[in-house]
Design a protein around this motif. Structure first.
Motif, PDB file in Angstrom:
ATOM      1  N   GLN A  10       0.830  -1.208   0.000  1.00  0.00           N
ATOM      2  CA  GLN A  10       0.000   0.000   0.000  1.00  0.00           C
ATOM      3  C   GLN A  10       0.864   1.258   0.000  1.00  0.00           C
ATOM      4  N   ARG A  11       1.924   1.237   0.782  1.00  0.00           N
ATOM      5  CA  ARG A  11       2.836   2.388   0.811  1.00  0.00           C
ATOM      6  C   ARG A  11       3.500   2.589  -0.544  1.00  0.00           C
ATOM      7  N   GLY A  12       3.853   1.491  -1.192  1.00  0.00           N
ATOM      8  CA  GLY A  12       4.460   1.585  -2.517  1.00  0.00           C
ATOM      9  C   GLY A  12       3.512   2.174  -3.540  1.00  0.00           C
ATOM     10  N   VAL A  13       2.257   1.750  -3.493  1.00  0.00           N
ATOM     11  CA  VAL A  13       1.241   2.275  -4.412  1.00  0.00           C
ATOM     12  C   VAL A  13       1.026   3.761  -4.151  1.00  0.00           C
ATOM     13  N   ALA A  14       0.962   4.143  -2.880  1.00  0.00           N
ATOM     14  CA  ALA A  14       0.769   5.556  -2.533  1.00  0.00           C
ATOM     15  C   ALA A  14       1.970   6.394  -2.971  1.00  0.00           C
ATOM     16  N   ALA A  15       3.175   5.871  -2.786  1.00  0.00           N
ATOM     17  CA  ALA A  15       4.378   6.602  -3.198  1.00  0.00           C
ATOM     18  C   ALA A  15       4.432   6.764  -4.714  1.00  0.00           C
ATOM     19  N   GLU A  16       4.043   5.740  -5.432  1.00  0.00           N
ATOM     20  CA  GLU A  16       4.025   5.815  -6.896  1.00  0.00           C
ATOM     21  C   GLU A  16       3.004   6.845  -7.379  1.00  0.00           C
ATOM     22  N   ALA A  17       1.843   6.876  -6.744  1.00  0.00           N
ATOM     23  CA  ALA A  17       0.809   7.845  -7.125  1.00  0.00           C
ATOM     24  C   ALA A  17       1.283   9.272  -6.834  1.00  0.00           C
ATOM     25  N   ALA A  18       1.948   9.473  -5.704  1.00  0.00           N
ATOM     26  CA  ALA A  18       2.460  10.804  -5.361  1.00  0.00           C
ATOM     27  C   ALA A  18       3.542  11.237  -6.345  1.00  0.00           C
ATOM     28  N   ALA A  19       4.422  10.313  -6.717  1.00  0.00           N
ATOM     29  CA  ALA A  19       5.477  10.645  -7.674  1.00  0.00           C
ATOM     30  C   ALA A  19       4.886  10.975  -9.038  1.00  0.00           C
ATOM     31  N   ARG A  20       3.875  10.238  -9.455  1.00  0.00           N
ATOM     32  CA  ARG A  20       3.222  10.501 -10.738  1.00  0.00           C
ATOM     33  C   ARG A  20       2.546  11.873 -10.730  1.00  0.00           C
ATOM     34  N   GLU A  21       1.889  12.212  -9.626  1.00  0.00           N
ATOM     35  CA  GLU A  21       1.229  13.522  -9.525  1.00  0.00           C
ATOM     36  C   GLU A  21       2.263  14.642  -9.540  1.00  0.00           C
ATOM     37  N   SER A  22       3.375  14.446  -8.853  1.00  0.00           N
ATOM     38  CA  SER A  22       4.444  15.441  -8.846  1.00  0.00           C
ATOM     39  C   SER A  22       5.002  15.652 -10.254  1.00  0.00           C
ATOM     40  N   LEU A  23       5.195  14.566 -10.975  1.00  0.00           N
ATOM     41  CA  LEU A  23       5.686  14.652 -12.349  1.00  0.00           C
ATOM     42  C   LEU A  23       4.685  15.382 -13.242  1.00  0.00           C
ATOM     43  N   ASN A  24       3.419  15.063 -13.126  1.00  0.00           N
ATOM     44  CA  ASN A  24       2.392  15.722 -13.935  1.00  0.00           C
ATOM     45  C   ASN A  24       2.311  17.211 -13.625  1.00  0.00           C
ATOM     46  N   THR A  25       2.412  17.560 -12.357  1.00  0.00           N
ATOM     47  CA  THR A  25       2.375  18.970 -11.965  1.00  0.00           C
ATOM     48  C   THR A  25       3.576  19.719 -12.539  1.00  0.00           C
ATOM     49  N   ASP A  45      12.809  21.892 -12.285  1.00  0.00           N
ATOM     50  CA  ASP A  45      11.899  21.130 -11.423  1.00  0.00           C
ATOM     51  C   ASP A  45      11.409  19.865 -12.130  1.00  0.00           C
ATOM     52  N   LEU A  46      11.150  19.969 -13.421  1.00  0.00           N
ATOM     53  CA  LEU A  46      10.719  18.803 -14.191  1.00  0.00           C
ATOM     54  C   LEU A  46      11.826  17.751 -14.245  1.00  0.00           C
ATOM     55  N   ILE A  47      13.061  18.183 -14.473  1.00  0.00           N
ATOM     56  CA  ILE A  47      14.187  17.251 -14.486  1.00  0.00           C
ATOM     57  C   ILE A  47      14.326  16.564 -13.134  1.00  0.00           C
ATOM     58  N   ARG A  48      14.168  17.341 -12.051  1.00  0.00           N
ATOM     59  CA  ARG A  48      14.244  16.751 -10.709  1.00  0.00           C
ATOM     60  C   ARG A  48      13.115  15.746 -10.482  1.00  0.00           C
ATOM     61  N   ALA A  49      11.926  16.050 -11.006  1.00  0.00           N
ATOM     62  CA  ALA A  49      10.797  15.129 -10.846  1.00  0.00           C
ATOM     63  C   ALA A  49      11.041  13.823 -11.591  1.00  0.00           C
ATOM     64  N   ILE A  50      11.755  13.892 -12.708  1.00  0.00           N
ATOM     65  CA  ILE A  50      12.029  12.686 -13.492  1.00  0.00           C
ATOM     66  C   ILE A  50      13.199  11.903 -12.911  1.00  0.00           C
TER      67      ILE A  50
END
Length: 62
Positions: A10-25, A45-50
């Motif tokens: 569950q933590r992994g799924v939540a972390a992946e969703a947060a990372a995806r949202e950060s990348l999209n933002t 910021d985009l490079i850091r997100a990737i």
């Protein structure tokens, strides 16, 4: 043991969703920015997100 694995998953799924949202933002901010200085910062910021927080080496010798 199995409860711990479920919590870990569950933590992994939540972390992946947060990372995806950060990348999209970061992507939306970069694409919508018109000012060159602010676009440069949005690009960093985009490079850091990737690639991660330490993806951009700053030149400290000036």
């Amino acid at each position: 043991m199995s409860r711990a694995l479920v919590v870990l998953a569950q933590r992994g799924v939540a972390a992946e969703a947060a990372a995806r949202e950060s990348l999209n933002t970061a992507y939306r901010r970069f694409m919508s920015e018109a000012d060159p200085e602010r676009k440069d910062e949005a690009g960093k910021d985009l490079i850091r997100a990737i690639f991660g927080k330490d993806a951009i080496a700053e030149d400290s010798i000036l």
